[in-house]
Design a protein around this motif. Structure first.
Motif, PDB file in Angstrom:
ATOM      1  N   THR A  62       0.833  -1.216   0.000  1.00 48.23           N
ATOM      2  CA  THR A  62       0.000   0.000   0.000  1.00 48.23           C
ATOM      3  C   THR A  62       0.861   1.256   0.000  1.00 48.23           C
ATOM      4  N   ALA A  63       2.048   1.173  -0.574  1.00 49.42           N
ATOM      5  CA  ALA A  63       2.990   2.293  -0.514  1.00 49.42           C
ATOM      6  C   ALA A  63       2.440   3.551  -1.181  1.00 49.42           C
ATOM      7  N   ARG A  64       1.545   3.394  -2.148  1.00 45.48           N
ATOM      8  CA  ARG A  64       0.949   4.552  -2.811  1.00 45.48           C
ATOM      9  C   ARG A  64      -0.372   4.963  -2.171  1.00 45.48           C
ATOM     10  N   THR A  65      -1.175   4.013  -1.751  1.00 43.73           N
ATOM     11  CA  THR A  65      -2.506   4.323  -1.225  1.00 43.73           C
ATOM     12  C   THR A  65      -2.494   4.660   0.258  1.00 43.73           C
ATOM     13  N   ASP A  66      -1.376   4.416   0.931  1.00 47.56           N
ATOM     14  CA  ASP A  66      -1.253   4.713   2.351  1.00 47.56           C
ATOM     15  C   ASP A  66      -1.540   6.191   2.610  1.00 47.56           C
ATOM     16  N   ALA A  79       4.264  12.589  -9.715  1.00 50.20           N
ATOM     17  CA  ALA A  79       4.998  11.594 -10.497  1.00 50.20           C
ATOM     18  C   ALA A  79       6.328  11.237  -9.854  1.00 50.20           C
ATOM     19  N   TRP A  80       7.015  12.247  -9.291  1.00 52.76           N
ATOM     20  CA  TRP A  80       8.308  12.005  -8.647  1.00 52.76           C
ATOM     21  C   TRP A  80       8.178  10.951  -7.560  1.00 52.76           C
ATOM     22  N   CYS A  81       7.143  11.056  -6.754  1.00 51.67           N
ATOM     23  CA  CYS A  81       6.969  10.161  -5.614  1.00 51.67           C
ATOM     24  C   CYS A  81       6.373   8.824  -6.030  1.00 51.67           C
ATOM     25  N   ILE A  82       5.376   8.864  -6.919  1.00 49.77           N
ATOM     26  CA  ILE A  82       4.659   7.638  -7.276  1.00 49.77           C
ATOM     27  C   ILE A  82       5.574   6.646  -7.953  1.00 49.77           C
ATOM     28  N   ARG A  90       0.841   3.069 -14.132  1.00 48.94           N
ATOM     29  CA  ARG A  90       0.617   3.798 -15.380  1.00 48.94           C
ATOM     30  C   ARG A  90       0.038   5.180 -15.095  1.00 48.94           C
ATOM     31  N   SER A  91      -0.828   5.260 -14.095  1.00 48.09           N
ATOM     32  CA  SER A  91      -1.428   6.536 -13.716  1.00 48.09           C
ATOM     33  C   SER A  91      -0.557   7.200 -12.663  1.00 48.09           C
ATOM     34  N   LEU A  92      -0.198   8.470 -12.879  1.00 48.55           N
ATOM     35  CA  LEU A  92       0.681   9.185 -11.954  1.00 48.55           C
ATOM     36  C   LEU A  92      -0.017  10.397 -11.348  1.00 48.55           C
ATOM     37  N   GLU A  93      -1.323  10.358 -11.296  1.00 52.20           N
ATOM     38  CA  GLU A  93      -2.083  11.485 -10.778  1.00 52.20           C
ATOM     39  C   GLU A  93      -2.362  11.329  -9.293  1.00 52.20           C
ATOM     40  N   ARG A 106      -0.973   0.321  -6.851  1.00 52.31           N
ATOM     41  CA  ARG A 106      -1.176   0.614  -5.434  1.00 52.31           C
ATOM     42  C   ARG A 106       0.093   0.589  -4.588  1.00 52.31           C
ATOM     43  N   GLY A 107       1.146  -0.041  -5.092  1.00 54.39           N
ATOM     44  CA  GLY A 107       2.342  -0.121  -4.268  1.00 54.39           C
ATOM     45  C   GLY A 107       3.491  -0.795  -4.984  1.00 54.39           C
TER      46      GLY A 107
END
Length: 332
Positions: A62-66, A79-82, A90-93, A106-107
């Motif tokens: 869950t590194a992105r959705t956390d 985008a830098w972080c994702i 694919r999505s960087l928003e 998601r991670g």
């Protein structure tokens, strides 16, 4: 130790190299093993169900959705972080993902650690070293990131561990603590009990002695937003706590020779070094003390960007011993 962990340990002994070119590009994996068509999580689960199930409950999954990450990207270019937190996305928003989004959005999935990079397909993956050792981004005149600094580390966990190992001769590697018995749940800040066991706090006359136990890197390490506070209060509820000490990094944008362009870096570092014991003086009126681990920056907490109950982990709290009054000497 499994063959995978032995491979991981041997790789960690080498110099780290980024798995994310310039820290900004999408990761491109090499071919999947054993003739498999891809590196998807369901594909890996077909043979490694136990490891994948443990991973699903990890911070990597869950590194992105956390929530902590979602707060962080409100003030940065997503985008830098994702592209580190979800290297195959694919999505960087910004914002919530659709409910049916695949794990790669998601991670950090299996390929993030185990896949060889496309341009060096014969080389195995480099867990830890390529993800937790990188410089601050350097910007050009238009504010575009052009490279990562080699004069100031945004994350220096692998370097901290390397220096600790050289100084102590301790042969343990990252996986020994963060993947005991091959546990793919991984350790880190999402395991409060592990954080608590890593910290030793001893009340002494008028102070706290604070040190770490079995930690081979700074405390806290990793994300620059993390910091630790020592707080005192008059009641056990800590309704009006006072911060008397902090362990963390203070950042500024400035020149860092020989780097030619200014960029963010640490002008102060008060984190605990492995083996160090810090004495924190306490005010005479303090009756209770606690040590709190903060997952987001002080500015983000003060701005109310993250609920206090979720951004702060209390690692230690106790009433303070009654102080002894100095004895008056009788005159003969």
């Amino acid at each position: 130790m499994s063959a995978l962990l032995l491979l991981t340990c041997s790789l960690l002994a080498t110099a780290p190299s980024s798995r994310f070119p310039l820290g900004t590009a999408r990761m491109e994996p090499g071919s999947a093993p054993h003739g498999l068509p891809d590196w998807s999580v369901p594909r890996c689960a077909g043979c490694h169900a136990e490891q994948v199930e443990a991973w699903r409950h990890s911070g990597h999954a869950t590194a992105r959705t956390d929530d902590v990450f979602q707060v962080a990207i409100t003030e940065d270019h997503p985008a830098w972080c994702i592209q580190c937190h979800a290297p195959f996305a694919r999505s960087l928003e910004r914002g919530a993902l659709p409910a049916d989004s695949p794990p790669e959005e998601r991670g950090v999935t299996c390929a993030g650690c185990h896949a060889p990079l496309a341009e060096t397909a014969a080389a195995p993956g480099m867990p830890c070293a390529g993800c937790h050792q990188f410089g601050f981004p350097v910007l050009d005149a238009r504010g575009q990131r052009v490279r990562l600094s080699d004069t100031q580390w945004q994350q220096d966990t692998v370097g901290e561990w390397s220096r600790w190992r050289e100084r102590t001769g301790d042969g343990r590697h990252c996986a020994d603590c963060h993947m005991p018995r091959g546990d793919h749940g991984l350790g880190g800040t999402r395991r409060t009990e592990a954080l608590k066991s890593a910290l030793v706090v001893e009340p002494v006359e008028g102070a706290l002695r604070v040190s770490t136990r079995g930690v081979g890197h700074h405390f806290p390490s990793g994300d620059v937003m993390r910091w630790v506070s020592v707080e005192v209060a008059d009641t056990p509820l800590f309704e009006s706590p006072r911060t008397v000490a902090t362990f963390g990094r203070r950042l500024e944008v400035r020149a860092w020779p020989p780097e030619t362009q200014p960029h963010l870096g640490a002008v102060e570092d008060t984190r605990l070094v492995p083996g160090e014991t810090r004495r924190v003086p306490l005010p005479a009126s303090a009756r209770y003390a606690r040590v709190v681990y903060h997952l987001v920056a002080r500015e983000q907490e003060e701005a109310g960007l993250y609920p206090e109950g979720l951004s702060r982990l209390v690692l230690w709290a106790a009433p303070l011993p009654t102080r002894t009054s100095p004895r008056l000497e009788r005159k003969p």
